[in-house]
Write a protein that holds these residues in place. Sequence first.
Motif, PDB file in Angstrom:
ATOM      1  N   VAL A 169      -2.363   4.306   6.084  1.00  0.00           N
ATOM      2  CA  VAL A 169      -0.916   4.143   5.992  1.00  0.00           C
ATOM      3  C   VAL A 169      -0.263   5.505   6.182  1.00  0.00           C
ATOM      4  CG1 VAL A 169       0.997   3.436   4.510  1.00  0.00           C
ATOM      5  CG2 VAL A 169      -1.151   2.164   4.454  1.00  0.00           C
ATOM      6  N   ILE A 170       0.574   5.601   7.210  1.00  0.00           N
ATOM      7  CA  ILE A 170       1.287   6.850   7.489  1.00  0.00           C
ATOM      8  C   ILE A 170       2.584   6.893   6.679  1.00  0.00           C
ATOM      9  CG2 ILE A 170       2.464   8.194   9.268  1.00  0.00           C
ATOM     10  CD1 ILE A 170       0.531   6.949  11.282  1.00  0.00           C
ATOM     11  N   ALA A 209       0.857  -1.186   0.000  1.00  0.00           N
ATOM     12  CA  ALA A 209       0.000   0.000   0.000  1.00  0.00           C
ATOM     13  C   ALA A 209       0.893   1.235   0.000  1.00  0.00           C
ATOM     14  CB  ALA A 209      -0.908   0.010   1.219  1.00  0.00           C
ATOM     15  N   ALA A 210       0.380   2.321  -0.568  1.00  0.00           N
ATOM     16  CA  ALA A 210       1.135   3.565  -0.636  1.00  0.00           C
ATOM     17  C   ALA A 210       0.777   4.459   0.555  1.00  0.00           C
ATOM     18  CB  ALA A 210       0.834   4.283  -1.946  1.00  0.00           C
ATOM     19  N   THR A 211       1.592   5.458   0.787  1.00  0.00           N
ATOM     20  CA  THR A 211       1.345   6.405   1.864  1.00  0.00           C
ATOM     21  C   THR A 211       0.016   7.123   1.620  1.00  0.00           C
ATOM     22  OG1 THR A 211       3.712   6.737   2.107  1.00  0.00           O
ATOM     23  CG2 THR A 211       2.294   8.402   3.074  1.00  0.00           C
ATOM     24  N   GLY A 212      -0.812   7.201   2.667  1.00  0.00           N
ATOM     25  CA  GLY A 212      -2.100   7.859   2.563  1.00  0.00           C
ATOM     26  C   GLY A 212      -3.248   6.930   2.208  1.00  0.00           C
ATOM     27  N   ASP A 213      -2.959   5.699   1.793  1.00  0.00           N
ATOM     28  CA  ASP A 213      -4.023   4.740   1.454  1.00  0.00           C
ATOM     29  C   ASP A 213      -4.769   4.304   2.703  1.00  0.00           C
ATOM     30  OD1 ASP A 213      -3.245   4.856  -1.139  1.00  0.00           O
ATOM     31  OD2 ASP A 213      -2.440   2.816  -1.252  1.00  0.00           O
ATOM     32  N   LYS A 214      -6.046   3.985   2.520  1.00  0.00           N
ATOM     33  CA  LYS A 214      -6.837   3.422   3.605  1.00  0.00           C
ATOM     34  C   LYS A 214      -6.900   1.918   3.361  1.00  0.00           C
ATOM     35  CE  LYS A 214     -10.802   4.298   6.396  1.00  0.00           C
ATOM     36  NZ  LYS A 214     -11.839   5.233   6.766  1.00  0.00           N
ATOM     37  N   ILE A 215      -6.548   1.131   4.370  1.00  0.00           N
ATOM     38  CA  ILE A 215      -6.510  -0.325   4.233  1.00  0.00           C
ATOM     39  C   ILE A 215      -7.372  -0.955   5.312  1.00  0.00           C
ATOM     40  CG2 ILE A 215      -4.243  -0.417   3.130  1.00  0.00           C
ATOM     41  CD1 ILE A 215      -3.076  -1.035   5.891  1.00  0.00           C
ATOM     42  N   VAL A 250     -13.152  -0.939   1.268  1.00  0.00           N
ATOM     43  CA  VAL A 250     -11.769  -0.530   1.539  1.00  0.00           C
ATOM     44  C   VAL A 250     -10.837  -1.654   1.120  1.00  0.00           C
ATOM     45  CG1 VAL A 250     -10.159   0.188   3.345  1.00  0.00           C
ATOM     46  CG2 VAL A 250     -12.531   0.922   3.444  1.00  0.00           C
ATOM     47  N   LYS A 251      -9.667  -1.283   0.581  1.00  0.00           N
ATOM     48  CA  LYS A 251      -8.686  -2.252   0.093  1.00  0.00           C
ATOM     49  C   LYS A 251      -8.152  -3.121   1.233  1.00  0.00           C
ATOM     50  CE  LYS A 251      -4.253  -1.232  -1.120  1.00  0.00           C
ATOM     51  NZ  LYS A 251      -3.174  -0.587  -1.848  1.00  0.00           N
ATOM     52  N   GLN A 264      14.488  -5.403   9.032  1.00  0.00           N
ATOM     53  CA  GLN A 264      13.180  -5.761   8.476  1.00  0.00           C
ATOM     54  C   GLN A 264      12.461  -4.516   7.973  1.00  0.00           C
ATOM     55  OE1 GLN A 264      11.996  -8.905   8.167  1.00  0.00           O
ATOM     56  NE2 GLN A 264      10.277  -8.031   7.049  1.00  0.00           N
ATOM     57  N   LYS A 265      11.800  -4.628   6.824  1.00  0.00           N
ATOM     58  CA  LYS A 265      11.017  -3.522   6.283  1.00  0.00           C
ATOM     59  C   LYS A 265       9.627  -3.545   6.909  1.00  0.00           C
ATOM     60  CE  LYS A 265      13.564  -3.372   2.061  1.00  0.00           C
ATOM     61  NZ  LYS A 265      13.956  -4.329   1.096  1.00  0.00           N
ATOM     62  N   LEU A 266       9.166  -2.369   7.336  1.00  0.00           N
ATOM     63  CA  LEU A 266       7.896  -2.254   8.040  1.00  0.00           C
ATOM     64  C   LEU A 266       7.024  -1.170   7.402  1.00  0.00           C
ATOM     65  CD1 LEU A 266       9.333  -2.186  11.668  1.00  0.00           C
ATOM     66  CD2 LEU A 266       8.378  -4.157  10.493  1.00  0.00           C
ATOM     67  N   THR A 267       5.737  -1.210   7.722  1.00  0.00           N
ATOM     68  CA  THR A 267       4.789  -0.181   7.321  1.00  0.00           C
ATOM     69  C   THR A 267       4.208   0.441   8.584  1.00  0.00           C
ATOM     70  OG1 THR A 267       4.215  -1.402   5.317  1.00  0.00           O
ATOM     71  CG2 THR A 267       2.682   0.281   6.026  1.00  0.00           C
ATOM     72  N   LEU A 268       4.129   1.752   8.627  1.00  0.00           N
ATOM     73  CA  LEU A 268       3.586   2.471   9.769  1.00  0.00           C
ATOM     74  C   LEU A 268       2.127   2.812   9.464  1.00  0.00           C
ATOM     75  CD1 LEU A 268       4.759   3.564  12.450  1.00  0.00           C
ATOM     76  CD2 LEU A 268       5.003   5.755  11.320  1.00  0.00           C
TER      77      LEU A 268
END
Length: 153
Positions: free
Chosen positions: A62-63, A27-33, A112-113, A92-96
């Motif tokens: 996604v921040i 997911a990209a920054t700003g997306d709602k998941i 929502v995705k 490790q790669k993470l998503t905030l």
Amino acid sequence: MFAVLKTGGKQYKVQAGDVLRVELIAAATGDKIQFNEILMIGGDAPVLGAPLVKGAAVQAEVIEEMIKADKVITFWKRRRKHSSQRTRGHRQKLTLVRVTDILASGAEKSGVKDAIGTHAARVAAHNNAPAEAKAAPAKKAPAKKAAAAETKE
């Protein structure tokens, strides 16, 4: 109200407004998941899943899409006569993400995705590829003996 969700092989207890560092999500920054693997919803009337709560979801925004965790260093040393050693590091790669809403029901209708990891996203994209991309590769040139037999006739 809180929920226990599962993503990236880990479980997280979350409330609305919480900020999480989860395994990398496609997911990209700003997306709602939306996380659909909900193990429990707590509050006034707790609901336990068997193993998942049907129709429940946790929505998040996604921040930042790719941050790195602290470095983990692994060190191997073989003692005595071999005297070899090896050091290797990994980040490790993470998503905030920030949790925005907890849905006890109606997750299918939200539109929502879904939050899926990058590996799962690559597999899904491969399985949903157009038919032309999945077509068989071009045929090879005929073998020398077969080509020679055809030219003699």
